[in-house]
Design an enzyme around this catalytic site. Structure first.
Site, PDB file in Angstrom:
ATOM      1  N   HIS A   1       1.487   3.890   1.934  1.00 48.66           N
ATOM      2  CA  HIS A   1       2.088   4.632   3.049  1.00 48.66           C
ATOM      3  C   HIS A   1       3.615   4.713   2.922  1.00 48.66           C
ATOM      4  O   HIS A   1       4.268   3.752   2.518  1.00 48.66           O
ATOM      5  CB  HIS A   1       1.698   3.997   4.395  1.00 48.66           C
ATOM      6  CG  HIS A   1       0.302   4.359   4.809  1.00 48.66           C
ATOM      7  ND1 HIS A   1      -0.405   3.640   5.748  1.00 48.66           N
ATOM      8  CD2 HIS A   1      -0.521   5.369   4.407  1.00 48.66           C
ATOM      9  CE1 HIS A   1      -1.596   4.191   5.913  1.00 48.66           C
ATOM     10  NE2 HIS A   1      -1.691   5.232   5.106  1.00 48.66           N
TER      11      HIS A   1
ATOM     12  N   ASP B   1       6.078   4.657   4.953  1.00 46.05           N
ATOM     13  CA  ASP B   1       6.968   3.704   5.639  1.00 46.05           C
ATOM     14  C   ASP B   1       6.982   2.334   4.935  1.00 46.05           C
ATOM     15  O   ASP B   1       7.666   1.408   5.387  1.00 46.05           O
ATOM     16  CB  ASP B   1       6.610   3.558   7.135  1.00 46.05           C
ATOM     17  CG  ASP B   1       5.222   3.006   7.375  1.00 46.05           C
ATOM     18  OD1 ASP B   1       4.283   3.400   6.653  1.00 46.05           O
ATOM     19  OD2 ASP B   1       5.063   2.175   8.288  1.00 46.05           O
ATOM     20  N   HIS B   2       6.263   2.233   3.803  1.00 44.63           N
ATOM     21  CA  HIS B   2       6.301   1.014   2.982  1.00 44.63           C
ATOM     22  C   HIS B   2       6.856   1.281   1.579  1.00 44.63           C
ATOM     23  O   HIS B   2       7.151   0.337   0.846  1.00 44.63           O
ATOM     24  CB  HIS B   2       4.894   0.411   2.868  1.00 44.63           C
ATOM     25  CG  HIS B   2       4.328   0.015   4.196  1.00 44.63           C
ATOM     26  ND1 HIS B   2       4.142  -1.300   4.569  1.00 44.63           N
ATOM     27  CD2 HIS B   2       3.954   0.764   5.265  1.00 44.63           C
ATOM     28  CE1 HIS B   2       3.658  -1.335   5.808  1.00 44.63           C
ATOM     29  NE2 HIS B   2       3.536  -0.101   6.253  1.00 44.63           N
TER      30      HIS B   2
ATOM     31  N   HIS C   1      -7.314  -0.585   5.925  1.00 42.54           N
ATOM     32  CA  HIS C   1      -6.252   0.294   6.419  1.00 42.54           C
ATOM     33  C   HIS C   1      -6.061   1.448   5.424  1.00 42.54           C
ATOM     34  O   HIS C   1      -6.047   2.618   5.799  1.00 42.54           O
ATOM     35  CB  HIS C   1      -4.976  -0.537   6.569  1.00 42.54           C
ATOM     36  CG  HIS C   1      -3.764   0.239   6.959  1.00 42.54           C
ATOM     37  ND1 HIS C   1      -3.615   0.825   8.198  1.00 42.54           N
ATOM     38  CD2 HIS C   1      -2.627   0.528   6.273  1.00 42.54           C
ATOM     39  CE1 HIS C   1      -2.440   1.439   8.246  1.00 42.54           C
ATOM     40  NE2 HIS C   1      -1.831   1.282   7.093  1.00 42.54           N
TER      41      HIS C   1
ATOM     42  N   HIS D   1       0.853  -1.199   0.000  1.00 45.62           N
ATOM     43  CA  HIS D   1       0.000   0.000   0.000  1.00 45.62           C
ATOM     44  C   HIS D   1       0.880   1.236   0.000  1.00 45.62           C
ATOM     45  O   HIS D   1       2.093   1.148   0.104  1.00 45.62           O
ATOM     46  CB  HIS D   1      -0.981  -0.019   1.179  1.00 45.62           C
ATOM     47  CG  HIS D   1      -0.346   0.083   2.534  1.00 45.62           C
ATOM     48  ND1 HIS D   1       0.456  -0.906   3.069  1.00 45.62           N
ATOM     49  CD2 HIS D   1      -0.399   1.062   3.476  1.00 45.62           C
ATOM     50  CE1 HIS D   1       0.853  -0.540   4.282  1.00 45.62           C
ATOM     51  NE2 HIS D   1       0.357   0.648   4.544  1.00 45.62           N
TER      52      HIS D   1
ATOM     53  N   ASP E   1      -0.100  -3.875   6.384  1.00 46.11           N
ATOM     54  CA  ASP E   1      -0.702  -3.338   7.607  1.00 46.11           C
ATOM     55  C   ASP E   1      -2.166  -3.756   7.740  1.00 46.11           C
ATOM     56  O   ASP E   1      -2.972  -3.037   8.325  1.00 46.11           O
ATOM     57  CB  ASP E   1      -0.620  -1.804   7.626  1.00 46.11           C
ATOM     58  CG  ASP E   1       0.804  -1.308   7.808  1.00 46.11           C
ATOM     59  OD1 ASP E   1       1.713  -2.130   8.035  1.00 46.11           O
ATOM     60  OD2 ASP E   1       1.011  -0.077   7.719  1.00 46.11           O
TER      61      ASP E   1
ATOM     62  N   HIS F   1       4.746  -4.874  10.740  1.00 42.84           N
ATOM     63  CA  HIS F   1       5.155  -4.158  11.964  1.00 42.84           C
ATOM     64  C   HIS F   1       5.289  -5.109  13.152  1.00 42.84           C
ATOM     65  O   HIS F   1       4.534  -6.077  13.276  1.00 42.84           O
ATOM     66  CB  HIS F   1       4.126  -3.081  12.345  1.00 42.84           C
ATOM     67  CG  HIS F   1       4.142  -1.878  11.466  1.00 42.84           C
ATOM     68  ND1 HIS F   1       5.011  -0.822  11.663  1.00 42.84           N
ATOM     69  CD2 HIS F   1       3.408  -1.560  10.376  1.00 42.84           C
ATOM     70  CE1 HIS F   1       4.802   0.099  10.740  1.00 42.84           C
ATOM     71  NE2 HIS F   1       3.833  -0.313   9.939  1.00 42.84           N
TER      72      HIS F   1
HETATM   73 ZN   LIG Z   1       0.194   1.662   6.488  1.00 39.85          ZN
END
Ligand SMILES: [Zn+2]
Length: 255
Positions: free
Chosen positions: A57, A59-60, A111, A55, A131, A169
């Site tokens: 975001h 941090d990905h 999410h 996805h 996530d 995570h």
């Molecule tokens: Zn995320």
């Protein structure tokens, strides 16, 4: 034999690295940061050929541009134009071959709306779910509705019990603390909590989990359980599994 190794990133992300039979050609999932990936590849003399993205975001996806420039891998991810650098856009029902193994793509909105998961059937089966599903918990609802997330998790829960769950995570201990409140009478969860506490004391990952274990310990997959519904009723609606899920998700946001 495919090995899957966690590369820790930021404070609690894992960038999963896939390697087939000690080949030098490897893949990574959700490289939010580039430094730990490059360090690992250089130290182990590996070549990055494929990147999977679940996805949008940051941090990905934060490492995509630099990895694209440096290694020119196939970057496979959601049909979301916001994510630059993806060369193969995939969605529900698509499949892709990665390091010789076939991965099916599942749309798992909740999410985020663009969230997908990659599932490889086999012994054992492998699931990269970003996530969406965590050990003992699930992702926050940033874009989707409770119903979308509930449907996504319900589908993941029907995958084979021995499916290894590679979440993005290390949230397990916090999730299991919430699980103790939401689903108090669950000895299997208590045992797993103790194991995970020991793992974290040794700085080991608590992942992967398995679908079978999550069905036993994860309150968000146990919303049809009478006792979970009863506990949720003190926090809000719990007359249906979806209402129970919605109540648990809101409760966890403020836990
Ligand atoms: Zn995320």
């Amino acid at each position: 034999m495919m090995s899957v190794i966690p590369i820790p990133a930021f404070s609690d992300n894992y960038i999963w690295l896939l390697q087939q039979d000690n080949s030098a050609e490897v893949a990574v999932v959700d490289p939010g940061d580039v430094r730990p990936v490059i360090d690992y590849l250089e130290r182990e003399e590996l070549h990055l050929t494929t990147v999977l993205v679940t996805h949008h975001h940051h941090d990905h996806t934060g490492g995509l541009a630099e990895l694209a420039q440096r290694y020119s891998p196939r970057i496979i991810g959601p049909e979301n134009p916001q994510i630059k650098d993806i060369v193969e856009r995939v969605g529900e029902g698509d499949a892709c071959r990665v390091l010789g193994r076939r991965f099916e793509v599942m749309a798992v909105p909740g999410h985020t709306l663009d969230h997908i998961a990659f599932f490889a059937a086999g012994t054992p089966s492998l699931l990269f779910c970003g996530d969406t599903l965590f050990c003992g918990g699930c992702g926050r609802l940033f874009e989707g509705t409770p119903e979308q997330m509930y449907q996504s998790l319900t589908r993941l829960a029907t995958l084979p019990e021995d499916t290894m769950v590679f979440a993005a995570h290390e949230y397990t201990l916090a999730n299991l603390r919430f699980a103790q409140a939401a689903d108090p009478d669950n000895p299997a969860r208590d045992r797993h909590f103790q194991e995970c506490q020991r793992a974290r004391e040794l700085n080991r990952a608590t992942l992967p989990s398995t679908i079978g274990r999550e069905r036993q310990i994860n309150p968000f997959l146990r919303v049809t359980d009478k006792r979970v519904q009863e506990t949720a009723s003190a926090q809000g609606q719990s007359d249906t599994p979806l209402a129970t899920f919605t109540t648990l998700r809101a409760w966890k946001d403020n836990f």
